[in-house]
Scaffold this motif. Structure first.
Motif, PDB file in Angstrom:
ATOM      1  N   LEU A  80       0.822  -1.198   0.000  1.00 57.67           N
ATOM      2  CA  LEU A  80       0.000   0.000   0.000  1.00 57.67           C
ATOM      3  C   LEU A  80       0.862   1.256   0.000  1.00 57.67           C
ATOM      4  O   LEU A  80       1.959   1.261   0.569  1.00 57.67           O
ATOM      5  N   LEU A  81       0.351   2.292  -0.620  1.00 59.24           N
ATOM      6  CA  LEU A  81       0.935   3.621  -0.498  1.00 59.24           C
ATOM      7  C   LEU A  81      -0.135   4.520   0.095  1.00 59.24           C
ATOM      8  O   LEU A  81      -1.220   4.682  -0.472  1.00 59.24           O
ATOM      9  N   ALA A  82       0.156   5.090   1.255  1.00 51.79           N
ATOM     10  CA  ALA A  82      -0.765   6.029   1.894  1.00 51.79           C
ATOM     11  C   ALA A  82      -0.379   7.445   1.498  1.00 51.79           C
ATOM     12  O   ALA A  82       0.811   7.788   1.458  1.00 51.79           O
ATOM     13  N   THR A  83      -1.383   8.266   1.194  1.00 54.14           N
ATOM     14  CA  THR A  83      -1.150   9.671   0.882  1.00 54.14           C
ATOM     15  C   THR A  83      -2.068  10.516   1.748  1.00 54.14           C
ATOM     16  O   THR A  83      -3.191  10.117   2.069  1.00 54.14           O
ATOM     17  N   ALA A  84      -1.584  11.687   2.136  1.00 57.34           N
ATOM     18  CA  ALA A  84      -2.359  12.603   2.968  1.00 57.34           C
ATOM     19  C   ALA A  84      -2.391  13.959   2.286  1.00 57.34           C
ATOM     20  O   ALA A  84      -1.410  14.364   1.649  1.00 57.34           O
ATOM     21  N   GLY A  85      -3.513  14.681   2.429  1.00 57.82           N
ATOM     22  CA  GLY A  85      -3.627  15.951   1.726  1.00 57.82           C
ATOM     23  C   GLY A  85      -4.357  17.029   2.493  1.00 57.82           C
ATOM     24  O   GLY A  85      -4.986  16.773   3.530  1.00 57.82           O
ATOM     25  N   GLN A  86      -4.282  18.234   1.940  1.00 59.31           N
ATOM     26  CA  GLN A  86      -4.968  19.369   2.533  1.00 59.31           C
ATOM     27  C   GLN A  86      -6.476  19.310   2.292  1.00 59.31           C
ATOM     28  O   GLN A  86      -7.219  20.177   2.773  1.00 59.31           O
ATOM     29  N   ASP A  87      -6.943  18.308   1.554  1.00 57.74           N
ATOM     30  CA  ASP A  87      -8.382  18.136   1.330  1.00 57.74           C
ATOM     31  C   ASP A  87      -9.049  17.412   2.492  1.00 57.74           C
ATOM     32  O   ASP A  87     -10.198  16.989   2.392  1.00 57.74           O
ATOM     33  N   ARG A  88      -8.310  17.217   3.585  1.00 60.88           N
ATOM     34  CA  ARG A  88      -8.809  16.629   4.842  1.00 60.88           C
ATOM     35  C   ARG A  88      -8.960  15.113   4.763  1.00 60.88           C
ATOM     36  O   ARG A  88      -9.623  14.514   5.600  1.00 60.88           O
TER      37      ARG A  88
ATOM     38  N   PRO B 110      -1.805   8.021 -19.333  1.00 58.43           N
ATOM     39  CA  PRO B 110      -2.629   8.186 -18.130  1.00 58.43           C
ATOM     40  C   PRO B 110      -2.899   6.846 -17.471  1.00 58.43           C
ATOM     41  O   PRO B 110      -3.351   5.903 -18.104  1.00 58.43           O
ATOM     42  N   SER B 111      -2.597   6.753 -16.194  1.00 62.83           N
ATOM     43  CA  SER B 111      -2.621   5.462 -15.532  1.00 62.83           C
ATOM     44  C   SER B 111      -4.038   4.962 -15.263  1.00 62.83           C
ATOM     45  O   SER B 111      -4.864   5.690 -14.724  1.00 62.83           O
ATOM     46  N   PRO B 112      -4.312   3.688 -15.642  1.00 66.18           N
ATOM     47  CA  PRO B 112      -5.614   3.093 -15.346  1.00 66.18           C
ATOM     48  C   PRO B 112      -5.622   2.487 -13.946  1.00 66.18           C
ATOM     49  O   PRO B 112      -6.065   1.368 -13.751  1.00 66.18           O
ATOM     50  N   LEU B 113      -5.108   3.231 -12.973  1.00 66.89           N
ATOM     51  CA  LEU B 113      -5.019   2.703 -11.622  1.00 66.89           C
ATOM     52  C   LEU B 113      -6.406   2.587 -10.998  1.00 66.89           C
ATOM     53  O   LEU B 113      -7.278   3.430 -11.231  1.00 66.89           O
ATOM     54  N   PRO B 114      -6.628   1.547 -10.196  1.00 62.87           N
ATOM     55  CA  PRO B 114      -7.908   1.458  -9.488  1.00 62.87           C
ATOM     56  C   PRO B 114      -8.021   2.603  -8.493  1.00 62.87           C
ATOM     57  O   PRO B 114      -7.025   3.133  -8.019  1.00 62.87           O
ATOM     58  N   LEU B 115      -9.251   2.986  -8.201  1.00 59.54           N
ATOM     59  CA  LEU B 115      -9.456   4.071  -7.251  1.00 59.54           C
ATOM     60  C   LEU B 115      -8.904   3.686  -5.885  1.00 59.54           C
ATOM     61  O   LEU B 115      -9.019   2.540  -5.454  1.00 59.54           O
ATOM     62  N   PRO B 116      -8.311   4.659  -5.177  1.00 59.61           N
ATOM     63  CA  PRO B 116      -7.756   4.342  -3.862  1.00 59.61           C
ATOM     64  C   PRO B 116      -8.857   4.185  -2.826  1.00 59.61           C
ATOM     65  O   PRO B 116     -10.003   4.617  -3.025  1.00 59.61           O
ATOM     66  N   LEU B 117      -8.507   3.551  -1.713  1.00 56.24           N
ATOM     67  CA  LEU B 117      -9.408   3.469  -0.567  1.00 56.24           C
ATOM     68  C   LEU B 117      -9.368   4.823   0.131  1.00 56.24           C
ATOM     69  O   LEU B 117      -8.321   5.268   0.599  1.00 56.24           O
ATOM     70  N   LEU B 118     -10.501   5.506   0.162  1.00 58.91           N
ATOM     71  CA  LEU B 118     -10.578   6.850   0.704  1.00 58.91           C
ATOM     72  C   LEU B 118     -10.906   6.793   2.190  1.00 58.91           C
ATOM     73  O   LEU B 118     -11.795   6.050   2.616  1.00 58.91           O
ATOM     74  N   LEU B 119     -10.163   7.587   2.969  1.00 55.35           N
ATOM     75  CA  LEU B 119     -10.414   7.683   4.404  1.00 55.35           C
ATOM     76  C   LEU B 119     -10.973   9.081   4.683  1.00 55.35           C
ATOM     77  O   LEU B 119     -10.245  10.005   5.041  1.00 55.35           O
ATOM     78  N   PRO B 120     -12.288   9.271   4.507  1.00 57.62           N
ATOM     79  CA  PRO B 120     -12.881  10.602   4.625  1.00 57.62           C
ATOM     80  C   PRO B 120     -13.490  10.845   5.999  1.00 57.62           C
ATOM     81  O   PRO B 120     -13.547   9.946   6.858  1.00 57.62           O
ATOM     82  N   ASP B 121     -13.969  12.061   6.201  1.00 58.29           N
ATOM     83  CA  ASP B 121     -14.821  12.404   7.334  1.00 58.29           C
ATOM     84  C   ASP B 121     -14.164  12.172   8.692  1.00 58.29           C
ATOM     85  O   ASP B 121     -14.850  12.013   9.697  1.00 58.29           O
ATOM     86  N   GLY B 122     -12.835  12.151   8.710  1.00 58.29           N
ATOM     87  CA  GLY B 122     -12.165  12.000   9.997  1.00 58.29           C
ATOM     88  C   GLY B 122     -11.597  13.322  10.474  1.00 58.29           C
ATOM     89  O   GLY B 122     -11.793  13.729  11.615  1.00 58.29           O
ATOM     90  N   HIS B 123     -10.899  13.994   9.580  1.00 58.80           N
ATOM     91  CA  HIS B 123     -10.266  15.263   9.926  1.00 58.80           C
ATOM     92  C   HIS B 123     -11.105  16.432   9.409  1.00 58.80           C
ATOM     93  O   HIS B 123     -11.751  16.339   8.369  1.00 58.80           O
ATOM     94  N   THR B 124     -11.047  17.537  10.127  1.00 56.94           N
ATOM     95  CA  THR B 124     -11.765  18.742   9.717  1.00 56.94           C
ATOM     96  C   THR B 124     -10.825  19.766   9.078  1.00 56.94           C
ATOM     97  O   THR B 124     -11.291  20.788   8.573  1.00 56.94           O
ATOM     98  N   HIS B 125      -9.523  19.497   9.121  1.00 58.11           N
ATOM     99  CA  HIS B 125      -8.526  20.319   8.440  1.00 58.11           C
ATOM    100  C   HIS B 125      -7.534  19.384   7.749  1.00 58.11           C
ATOM    101  O   HIS B 125      -7.676  18.165   7.814  1.00 58.11           O
TER     102      HIS B 125
END
Length: 211
Positions: free
Chosen positions: A108-116, A135-150
């Motif tokens: 796995l590669l984890a990425t973190a962003g300013q999009d929270r 353009p890479s036909p990569l599968p969509l990543p597993l999104l970890l949303p709604d945890g951080h507010t910033h």
């Protein structure tokens, strides 16, 4: 450091990344490699700093958080294949990328962003075919949303790769199931942070998380 501790990669605020032999670390300003020049030329057009770097455990891939990288259109993460120095890097979409980290087993590669959000990418798709097919036909990543507010600014995997800790500007440090994306715990409920959490680290046995 790149396994097996042969190379060191450096990121600069000016938007450049340089790969140098670890044994020459004391003379970094004078070191120049063809691969270093390639990485540098691939990132020199960025308008912002290199905010995160991570080698895969086998030393094949180098991920760079490059929120303003050339050709990324704010995608945010460039993944270089170090055994194929002539290949262009993969561009992974993550707005305002701030941190990158490979899991201990490299799956796995984890990425973190300013999009929270944090995202988990399957590295099995990072193969030569993906690099050479535009353009890479990569599968969509597993999104970890709604945890951080910033913005999310830091990532840590547990030694067994089953847990992912994320730290954010909102003062929260969250624990996630790295396989399912389930939010497991918010240690801030007990720690009482009133400001941003900038670093996290698991102990070697995975039983303790420092924040």
């Amino acid at each position: 450091f790149a396994p097996p501790v042969e190379n060191l990669v450096l990121g600069y605020e000016g938007g450049k990344a340089m790969l140098v032999p670890a044994e020459s670390a004391r003379e970094i300003p004078e070191v120049s490699l063809s691969l270093a020049r390639r990485i540098k030329s691939g990132a020199s057009a960025k308008t912002g700093p290199v905010t995160g770097l991570s080698f895969s455990p086998d030393g094949v891939f180098l991920a760079a958080a490059a929120p303003h990288g050339p050709g990324t259109e704010n995608n945010g993460v460039l993944v270089y294949r170090l055994d194929e120095p002539d290949e262009q890097p993969l561009c992974l979409k993550h707005e305002g990328a701030a941190a990158v980290l490979f899991s201990p087993d490299g799956s796995l590669l984890a990425t973190a962003g300013q999009d929270r959000t944090a995202r988990l990418w399957q590295t099995s798709a990072f193969d030569a075919a993906a690099y050479s097919s535009g353009p890479s036909p990569l599968p969509l990543p597993l999104l970890l949303p709604d945890g951080h507010t910033h913005g999310v600014t830091w990532l840590s995997f547990s030694p067994d790769g089953k847990l992912l800790a994320t730290a954010g500007k909102d003062g929260r440090n969250l624990l996630w199931n790295a396989e399912t994306g389930e939010l497991l715990q918010d240690p801030k409920d007990e720690s009482g942070y009133n400001g941003p959490v900038t670093w996290t680290a698991f102990s070697r046995d995975g039983q303790t998380l420092a924040t």
